[in-house]
Write a protein that holds these residues in place. Sequence first.
Motif, short mmCIF file in Angstrom:
data_model
loop_
_atom_site.label_atom_id
_atom_site.label_comp_id
_atom_site.label_asym_id
_atom_site.label_seq_id
_atom_site.Cartn_x
_atom_site.Cartn_y
_atom_site.Cartn_z
N ALA A 18 0.83 -1.21 0.00
CA ALA A 18 0.00 0.00 0.00
C ALA A 18 0.86 1.26 0.00
CB ALA A 18 -0.96 0.00 1.19
N ASN A 19 1.95 1.22 -0.75
CA ASN A 19 2.86 2.36 -0.90
C ASN A 19 3.62 2.70 0.38
OD1 ASN A 19 2.17 2.81 -3.66
ND2 ASN A 19 0.29 3.85 -2.98
N HIS A 20 3.77 1.73 1.28
CA HIS A 20 4.52 1.95 2.51
C HIS A 20 5.44 0.75 2.76
CE1 HIS A 20 2.26 5.51 3.88
NE2 HIS A 20 1.21 4.91 3.35
N GLN A 21 6.57 1.01 3.39
CA GLN A 21 7.47 -0.05 3.78
C GLN A 21 6.94 -0.74 5.03
OE1 GLN A 21 9.77 -0.79 1.74
NE2 GLN A 21 10.95 -2.34 2.83
N LYS A 44 6.74 2.64 10.69
CA LYS A 44 6.77 3.78 11.61
C LYS A 44 5.61 3.77 12.60
CE LYS A 44 9.22 6.84 8.41
NZ LYS A 44 9.18 8.12 7.67
N THR A 45 4.43 3.38 12.15
CA THR A 45 3.22 3.47 13.00
C THR A 45 2.76 2.12 13.54
OG1 THR A 45 1.72 3.22 11.11
CG2 THR A 45 2.46 5.46 11.66
N GLY A 46 3.20 1.00 12.93
CA GLY A 46 2.70 -0.31 13.33
C GLY A 46 1.33 -0.64 12.77
N LEU A 47 0.81 0.21 11.88
CA LEU A 47 -0.51 -0.01 11.29
C LEU A 47 -0.50 -1.29 10.46
CD1 LEU A 47 -3.40 1.12 10.68
CD2 LEU A 47 -2.40 2.19 8.66
N LEU A 48 -1.51 -2.14 10.66
CA LEU A 48 -1.62 -3.39 9.91
C LEU A 48 -2.07 -3.09 8.49
CD1 LEU A 48 -1.48 -6.50 10.01
CD2 LEU A 48 -3.89 -6.49 10.66
N LEU A 49 -1.23 -3.43 7.51
CA LEU A 49 -1.52 -3.15 6.12
C LEU A 49 -2.00 -4.39 5.35
CD1 LEU A 49 1.57 -0.93 5.25
CD2 LEU A 49 -0.73 -0.16 5.90
N LYS A 50 -1.59 -5.58 5.82
CA LYS A 50 -1.95 -6.81 5.11
C LYS A 50 -1.96 -7.96 6.10
CE LYS A 50 -0.53 -9.48 1.01
NZ LYS A 50 0.46 -9.55 -0.10
N TRP A 51 -2.85 -8.93 5.85
CA TRP A 51 -3.04 -10.05 6.78
C TRP A 51 -3.39 -11.28 5.97
CZ3 TRP A 51 -7.58 -12.84 7.26
CH2 TRP A 51 -7.75 -13.61 8.40
N GLN A 52 -2.76 -12.41 6.30
CA GLN A 52 -3.03 -13.66 5.60
C GLN A 52 -3.20 -14.82 6.57
OE1 GLN A 52 0.30 -14.26 2.95
NE2 GLN A 52 -0.70 -13.22 1.24
N MET A 53 -4.17 -15.69 6.28
CA MET A 53 -4.28 -16.99 6.93
C MET A 53 -3.73 -18.01 5.94
SD MET A 53 -7.69 -19.14 8.00
CE MET A 53 -8.21 -17.97 9.23
N LEU A 54 -2.87 -18.91 6.42
CA LEU A 54 -2.13 -19.79 5.53
C LEU A 54 -2.36 -21.27 5.81
CD1 LEU A 54 1.28 -17.90 5.82
CD2 LEU A 54 -0.43 -17.59 4.03
N GLU A 55 -1.97 -22.07 4.85
CA GLU A 55 -1.88 -23.52 5.02
C GLU A 55 -0.50 -23.91 4.50
OE1 GLU A 55 -5.15 -26.76 4.43
OE2 GLU A 55 -4.16 -26.44 2.50
N MET A 56 0.30 -24.56 5.34
CA MET A 56 1.67 -24.87 4.95
C MET A 56 2.17 -26.10 5.67
SD MET A 56 3.50 -21.72 7.00
CE MET A 56 5.16 -22.13 6.47
N ASP A 77 -4.03 1.16 -0.81
CA ASP A 77 -3.40 2.47 -0.67
C ASP A 77 -3.79 3.06 0.68
OD1 ASP A 77 -1.91 4.73 -1.42
OD2 ASP A 77 -3.72 5.78 -2.08
N VAL A 78 -2.84 3.58 1.41
CA VAL A 78 -3.07 4.16 2.73
C VAL A 78 -2.34 5.49 2.83
CG1 VAL A 78 -2.72 3.88 5.22
CG2 VAL A 78 -3.36 1.91 3.83
N GLN A 79 -3.02 6.52 3.35
CA GLN A 79 -2.40 7.82 3.57
C GLN A 79 -2.03 7.96 5.05
OE1 GLN A 79 -4.81 11.04 2.13
NE2 GLN A 79 -5.29 10.00 0.19
N ILE A 80 -0.75 8.17 5.31
CA ILE A 80 -0.24 8.34 6.67
C ILE A 80 0.65 9.58 6.70
CG2 ILE A 80 1.06 7.32 8.55
CD1 ILE A 80 0.53 4.58 7.37
N PRO A 81 0.31 10.63 7.49
CA PRO A 81 -0.94 10.80 8.24
C PRO A 81 -2.08 11.20 7.30
CG PRO A 81 0.40 12.76 8.47
CD PRO A 81 1.22 11.78 7.66
N ALA A 82 -3.30 11.05 7.78
CA ALA A 82 -4.48 11.42 6.99
C ALA A 82 -5.38 12.29 7.84
CB ALA A 82 -5.24 10.17 6.53
N SER A 83 -6.14 13.18 7.16
CA SER A 83 -7.07 14.04 7.88
C SER A 83 -8.20 13.19 8.46
CB SER A 83 -7.64 15.10 6.94
OG SER A 83 -8.28 14.49 5.83
N VAL A 84 -8.66 13.55 9.64
CA VAL A 84 -9.69 12.78 10.33
C VAL A 84 -10.89 13.69 10.61
CG1 VAL A 84 -10.26 11.45 12.40
CG2 VAL A 84 -7.96 11.31 11.41
N ASP A 85 -12.07 13.20 10.26
CA ASP A 85 -13.31 13.92 10.55
C ASP A 85 -13.77 13.50 11.94
OD1 ASP A 85 -15.81 15.05 10.73
OD2 ASP A 85 -16.39 14.55 8.68
#
Length: 236
Positions: A18-21, A44-56, A77-85
């Motif tokens: 999502a355009n972030h490391q 930088k923020t620890g925000l969860l960007l991707k999650w997978q359940m696996l079989e291996m 795509d995620v905006q960090i920081p982003a404006s909040v309403d």
Amino acid sequence: REIARNYRAVSLGQQRVANHQADVVGFMPADNLRAPYRFWTEQKTGLLLKWQMLEMDSAPPYRWEQARVLREIAFSDVQIPASVDYAAMQAMLERPTGEGRPGPSGSRLPPSTSLSEQGWAWRKPLPGYVVQQCYWRDIAGMRQGRRQPVRQPQETAAGVAVEQRVLHCVLTDGLSRFSLFIGPRMPDRPSGPSRRSGEAVVRMASRVHANAYQLTAIGAVPQAALQQAVDALYRP
């Protein structure tokens, strides 16, 4: 801490999501009662960007790149920081919710109960799993595709109310989760087949207790967890 007892965390390097490391961490289960997982968190923020359940293959060395993805949720795509309403957030938080009161979508949340209140106990609890919630669901509504649970009906003649409802409990270990249904005995059906539901592989285990109750466990977890759950429940 409970999750740490049942999974071993493994650092899997870094990737761009999502355009972030993001830092990539895998969670390998300690037994065959839960699935492996993989998480991508923004550095930088620890925000969860991707999650997978696996079989291996559980035999080391673990080959994460060859794992079969059973379920995946990811931001594109995620905006960090982003404006909040904040006004909109406050309005959502102030909406009435709770037992028997309208939720954010106008639906009504079901009254909660427990396995012990309904006369059930575990011969041996499923390691790491706890019952998150239990409530009653209307059988007719489930057959018609209505997902919203309803209130437990009042007892009438012996057996009448029981035939109109099913007890639905959700079990989780913090990462894995599945549903347990307890209701009147149903026509014989096969136990253990897998079917695809969206991106997840959903499994099922079922047995009859005391020739009167149907115990059915359903979820995207290993078959062993579902089978142990239905085998361990009984009425003291």
